[in-house]
Design a protein around this motif. Structure first.
Motif, mmCIF file in Angstrom:
data_model
loop_
_atom_site.group_PDB
_atom_site.id
_atom_site.type_symbol
_atom_site.label_atom_id
_atom_site.label_comp_id
_atom_site.label_asym_id
_atom_site.label_seq_id
_atom_site.Cartn_x
_atom_site.Cartn_y
_atom_site.Cartn_z
ATOM 1 N N ASP A 154 0.710 -1.238 -0.029
ATOM 2 C CA ASP A 154 0.214 0.021 -0.103
ATOM 3 C C ASP A 154 0.810 1.299 0.045
ATOM 4 O OD1 ASP A 154 -2.651 -0.056 -0.183
ATOM 5 O OD2 ASP A 154 -3.389 -0.149 1.799
ATOM 6 N N ASN A 155 2.017 1.101 0.400
ATOM 7 C CA ASN A 155 2.912 2.390 0.739
ATOM 8 C C ASN A 155 3.989 2.404 -0.478
ATOM 9 O OD1 ASN A 155 1.899 3.998 3.192
ATOM 10 N ND2 ASN A 155 1.682 2.068 3.735
ATOM 11 N N LEU A 156 4.134 1.559 -1.221
ATOM 12 C CA LEU A 156 5.230 1.549 -2.292
ATOM 13 C C LEU A 156 4.995 3.061 -2.984
ATOM 14 C CD1 LEU A 156 4.921 -1.840 -4.176
ATOM 15 C CD2 LEU A 156 6.733 -0.999 -2.513
ATOM 16 N N ASP A 157 3.981 3.591 -3.525
ATOM 17 C CA ASP A 157 3.968 4.679 -4.065
ATOM 18 C C ASP A 157 4.199 5.921 -3.281
ATOM 19 O OD1 ASP A 157 1.426 4.494 -2.854
ATOM 20 O OD2 ASP A 157 0.156 4.533 -4.688
ATOM 21 N N THR A 158 3.542 5.878 -2.095
ATOM 22 C CA THR A 158 3.812 6.915 -1.150
ATOM 23 C C THR A 158 5.224 7.144 -0.766
ATOM 24 O OG1 THR A 158 2.023 5.863 0.201
ATOM 25 C CG2 THR A 158 3.152 7.743 1.185
ATOM 26 N N LEU A 159 6.110 6.075 -0.572
ATOM 27 C CA LEU A 159 7.484 6.239 -0.648
ATOM 28 C C LEU A 159 8.214 6.874 -1.763
ATOM 29 C CD1 LEU A 159 8.324 2.641 0.679
ATOM 30 C CD2 LEU A 159 8.685 4.586 2.118
ATOM 31 N N VAL A 190 -11.725 -10.305 -2.690
ATOM 32 C CA VAL A 190 -10.955 -9.803 -4.022
ATOM 33 C C VAL A 190 -10.932 -8.244 -4.123
ATOM 34 C CG1 VAL A 190 -11.570 -9.905 -6.361
ATOM 35 C CG2 VAL A 190 -11.854 -11.928 -5.172
ATOM 36 N N PHE A 191 -11.906 -7.606 -3.530
ATOM 37 C CA PHE A 191 -11.837 -6.087 -3.734
ATOM 38 C C PHE A 191 -10.871 -5.718 -2.982
ATOM 39 C CE2 PHE A 191 -13.206 -2.384 -1.220
ATOM 40 C CZ PHE A 191 -13.398 -1.411 -2.227
ATOM 41 N N GLU A 192 -10.591 -6.080 -1.657
ATOM 42 C CA GLU A 192 -9.467 -5.643 -1.085
ATOM 43 C C GLU A 192 -8.384 -5.780 -1.603
ATOM 44 O OE1 GLU A 192 -9.536 -3.419 1.356
ATOM 45 O OE2 GLU A 192 -11.674 -3.473 2.145
ATOM 46 N N THR A 193 -8.104 -7.004 -2.153
ATOM 47 C CA THR A 193 -6.666 -7.527 -2.731
ATOM 48 C C THR A 193 -6.597 -6.660 -4.128
ATOM 49 O OG1 THR A 193 -7.104 -9.751 -1.733
ATOM 50 C CG2 THR A 193 -5.635 -9.444 -3.621
ATOM 51 N N THR A 194 -7.815 -6.265 -4.656
ATOM 52 C CA THR A 194 -7.694 -5.497 -5.861
ATOM 53 C C THR A 194 -6.937 -4.174 -5.698
ATOM 54 O OG1 THR A 194 -9.115 -6.687 -7.001
ATOM 55 C CG2 THR A 194 -8.935 -4.625 -7.934
ATOM 56 N N ILE A 195 -7.718 -3.552 -4.828
ATOM 57 C CA ILE A 195 -7.449 -1.995 -4.432
ATOM 58 C C ILE A 195 -5.968 -1.740 -3.805
ATOM 59 C CG2 ILE A 195 -10.067 -1.391 -4.360
ATOM 60 C CD1 ILE A 195 -9.704 -0.964 -1.473
ATOM 61 N N ARG A 196 -5.774 -2.535 -3.354
ATOM 62 C CA ARG A 196 -4.484 -2.701 -2.118
ATOM 63 C C ARG A 196 -3.453 -3.242 -2.828
ATOM 64 N NH1 ARG A 196 -5.571 -1.819 3.712
ATOM 65 N NH2 ARG A 196 -7.805 -2.011 3.950
ATOM 66 N N GLY A 199 -3.736 -2.457 -7.115
ATOM 67 C CA GLY A 199 -3.632 -1.137 -7.219
ATOM 68 C C GLY A 199 -2.146 -0.555 -6.867
ATOM 69 N N GLY A 200 -1.659 -1.038 -5.821
ATOM 70 C CA GLY A 200 -0.404 -0.664 -5.261
ATOM 71 C C GLY A 200 0.566 -0.839 -6.088
ATOM 72 N N PHE A 201 0.678 -2.144 -6.820
ATOM 73 C CA PHE A 201 1.866 -2.259 -7.660
ATOM 74 C C PHE A 201 1.641 -1.636 -8.773
ATOM 75 C CE2 PHE A 201 2.086 -6.799 -5.570
ATOM 76 C CZ PHE A 201 3.188 -6.424 -5.157
ATOM 77 N N LEU A 202 0.404 -1.506 -9.474
ATOM 78 C CA LEU A 202 0.261 -0.541 -10.713
ATOM 79 C C LEU A 202 0.564 0.734 -10.481
ATOM 80 C CD1 LEU A 202 -3.090 -1.997 -11.919
ATOM 81 C CD2 LEU A 202 -0.896 -2.017 -13.040
ATOM 82 N N SER A 203 0.188 1.331 -9.364
ATOM 83 C CA SER A 203 0.645 2.866 -9.105
ATOM 84 C C SER A 203 2.292 2.968 -8.916
ATOM 85 C CB SER A 203 -0.058 3.253 -7.784
ATOM 86 O OG SER A 203 0.435 4.789 -7.548
ATOM 87 N N ALA A 204 2.735 1.996 -8.103
ATOM 88 C CA ALA A 204 4.287 2.187 -8.098
ATOM 89 C C ALA A 204 5.099 2.056 -9.484
ATOM 90 C CB ALA A 204 4.598 1.124 -6.994
ATOM 91 N N TYR A 205 4.291 1.161 -10.135
ATOM 92 C CA TYR A 205 4.911 0.869 -11.713
ATOM 93 C C TYR A 205 4.695 2.343 -12.406
ATOM 94 C CZ TYR A 205 5.066 -0.171 -16.381
ATOM 95 O OH TYR A 205 5.492 -0.009 -17.781
ATOM 96 N N ASP A 206 3.388 2.871 -12.251
ATOM 97 C CA ASP A 206 3.353 3.948 -13.044
ATOM 98 C C ASP A 206 4.273 5.283 -12.620
ATOM 99 O OD1 ASP A 206 1.341 3.425 -14.920
ATOM 100 O OD2 ASP A 206 -0.472 3.890 -13.676
ATOM 101 N N LEU A 207 4.623 5.335 -11.374
ATOM 102 C CA LEU A 207 5.393 6.167 -10.993
ATOM 103 C C LEU A 207 6.842 6.201 -11.087
ATOM 104 C CD1 LEU A 207 3.651 6.710 -7.379
ATOM 105 C CD2 LEU A 207 3.685 8.521 -9.565
ATOM 106 N N SER A 208 7.350 4.974 -10.933
ATOM 107 C CA SER A 208 8.591 4.353 -10.970
ATOM 108 C C SER A 208 9.289 4.051 -12.422
ATOM 109 C CB SER A 208 9.139 3.617 -9.886
ATOM 110 O OG SER A 208 8.373 2.354 -10.250
#
Length: 617
Positions: A154-159, A190-196, A199-208
């Protein structure tokens, strides 16, 4: 950083630039190619046919798959305000506040690293750990009981956003060892796994642009895709992942929460866009098609009820309609899908307008306040039959902290879909949450509460002490029609004292504050949309109040009762969910950052505050 890199490449020949872009997997797209789908995937990096979840036989194969939306993205209206240059004093104040937020995050991350590393959550009082989500093992040692946790991903993108690059690298290295082949839990959400996780991996990828993160996103996506292998391709939301791993057939449940089945589209669509594989987009588009078909059939046309029947594709059976808990993100994702897909999926905008027009009519209300504040709150609506047998929508006037996201949703929708009248409503809803924070003894909003409604949302609403006390007594389930005014006043005074009710509140049913992000989310979004500097002061007051009440030696904790007198410390809970750092502190940090950091014209946040790159023309 990314803009500097692009300027350095431009003097080279165009073909050399494109070649470098593909070979190095540079993540930020070349301007001339911005409208195309992501092309920066290294050859073979996702070609993993031996991955466990890709090897499972399909019980209900598809006859066709919906293709990704075609064509150039539209030139959607700008969301963000055109900010002017700040003064030196304003900059110093903003940076000081931003630093305070980062220090709060840094303390929490350090405590997590030292006391709960690889676990779901830190216990911020005892220094222990809690594991409530996927129960995934470490791929290098699957027999180990270690659980790779939600806080980590959840905090990959926050970092990354907070420029904590060393900590980011450590976290990515740990996250790449998560194995999604087995879980210690009997059932996963499934919902929580999807958003956390997804979503966490995709966002961190989009940023880095780190390909390891895209690979992990693909692994999570391949695992979750199996939950859709049902006779009607509706997913199982509370999924026995162990039985699925054994190849057992499965079918969708006859009951599910609408948020848990209708809020997977952003993550699945983004995964399809960055991989070029339309299967995930196809999976959630099938849900969207049912939502669109059912939208006009419900007891409150335009809105979907809290519970639905995926097995029979019946999304109109329940009689309770809310923008809050259990339904929230299905509405939140409608305008965000417009932004994510660059306007190539207009049906989401159509569904949003239909839903918001219904909510404006039935769900929003103006509460009576001692200062006559012109604010709005959002409540649930129950459609029941009256004495004549006619079905009538009735509000319950229950306010929720969770529903505070609606102001930000309306602000985004007002810009994207050119509905300027909705921006005023967005402001009043956000002001309603700010008012609720400031009206509580510790400056913090409770989970749920009741307030007396004004006769009208638009007319003047003067404070009436007796009307408030009458509503207090009615909320205590007393029949006010059988009581004298004197008795009503006496009973009300006793209830107000016993329940510690601030003026305006008729009940506080759930007195907790669990470090939720929804209020600061809307304050942040509205600030980015309007540029109103008053919102910065509201955000700072909220942050200071939360820090004062929830800070521990290690990090921050949830509060069991925020209605205790200001001189007393709120009752504490040894809990710090991953969204405290992954959402709440992220939004606090961003509102005190330069507006160009994660611009709303370039990114769109999922419901777990993970920013995804938008398709831009």
């Amino acid at each position: 950083m990314a803009r500097v890199q692009r300027r350095l490449l431009f003097p080279l020949a165009f073909m050399l630039a494109v070649g470098f872009y593909y070979i190095s997997s540079a993540h930020n797209s070349i301007p001339a190619l911005r409208w195309t789908y992501e092309s920066a995937i290294a050859p073979g990096v996702l070609d993993d046919p031996d991955y466990f979840w890709r090897q499972l036989s399909t019980h209900y194969p598809l006859q066709s798959i919906r293709p990704l939306p075609a064509g150039k993205p539209s030139r959607l209206p700008k969301i963000q305000h055109q900010f002017s240059r700040e003064t030196g004093t304003e900059r110093a104040t903003r940076l000081g506040r931003q630093q305070a937020v980062q220090e709060a995050f840094g303390r929490g991350w350090k405590a997590y690293r030292e006391h709960a590393w690889l676990q779901d959550e830190l216990a911020p009082v005892t220094g222990g750990a809690k594991n409530t989500f996927g129960g995934w093992s470490v791929s290098t040692s699957p027999s180990q009981p270690s659980l790779i946790g939600a806080t980590l991903v959840d905090n990959l993108d926050t970092l990354w956003i907070m420029n904590m690059r060393s900590e980011f690298e450590d976290a990515v290295a740990a996250a790449t060892n998560i194995s999604f082949e087995t879980s210690s839990l009997t059932e996963i959400n499934v919902f929580e796994t999807t958003i956390r996780y997804l979503g966490g991996f995709l966002s961190a990828y989009d940023l880095s642009g780190d390909q390891r993160l895209l690979r992990k996103a693909r692994e999570v996506g391949d695992m979750l895709y199996v939950a859709f292998d049902t006779p009607n391709r509706m997913p199982i939301t509370r999924w026995d992942v162990g039985k699925a791993a054994k190849g057992e057939s499965q079918e969708a449940s006859s009951w599910a929460l609408v948020a848990e089945i209708g809020s997977l589209c952003m993550e699945f669509t983004r995964l399809s866009l960055v991989t070029g594989d339309p299967k995930w987009f196809d999976a959630t588009e099938r849900i969207t098609e049912v939502l669109k078909t059912e939208q006009s059939k419900t007891k409150l046309p335009g809105m979907w009820p809290i519970s639905i029947n995926p097995k029979d594709k019946n999304f109109h059976g329940d009689n309770t309609f809310s923008l809050g808990a259990m339904a929230d993100s299905v509405f939140e994702y409608l305008p965000k899908m417009v932004a994510l897909a660059g306007g190539l999926l207009p049906e989401y905008g159509e569904m949003y307008i239909y839903a918001v027009d219904a909510a404006k009519k039935y769900n929003f209300y103006r509460p009576m306040t001692p200062d006559n504040a012109d604010i709005l709150l959002a409540s649930a609506v129950h459609v029941n039959k009256d004495g004549s047998g006619k079905e009538v929508p009735m509000s319950d006037y229950v306010g929720q902290h969770l529903v505070c996201f609606v102001g930000g949703m309306l602000a985004i929708g007002s810009k994207l879909l050119q509905r300027p009248e909705d921006l005023d409503i967005a402001r009043k809803l956000t002001d309603g949450c700010i008012w609720t924070y400031s009206s509580m003894p510790h400056g913090i909003m409770p989970e749920t509460f009741l307030m007396a409604p004004c006769p009208s949302k638009s007319a003047t609403c003067e404070w009436d002490e007796y009307a408030w006390k009458k509503a207090v007594v009615a909320s205590a389930e007393e029949d006010v029609t059988k009581l004298t005014k004197e008795k009503i006043r006496a009973l009300a005074d006793q209830v107000i004292f016993d329940k510690r009710l601030p003026k305006g509140f008729t009940d506080v049913m759930d007195r907790r504050y669990i470090l939720r992000p929804e209020a600061i989310e809307s304050v942040f979004v509205l600030y980015r949309v309007t540029g109103d500097k008053k919102l910065l002061e509201s955000a700072w007051a909220m942050f200071q109040a939360i820090q004062k009440a929830s800070k521990t030696e290690l990090a921050n904790l949830a509060l069991a009762d925020i209605t205790v007198p200001a001189k007393d410390k709120p009752h504490q809970t040894d809990s710090m969910e991953s969204f405290w750092m992954g959402e709440t502190l992220k939004y606090f940090y961003l509102i005190f950052s330069e507006p160009s950091l994660i611009s709303l014209d370039e990114y769109v946040f999922n419901t777990e505050a993970h920013p995804f790159k938008r398709l831009l023309r």
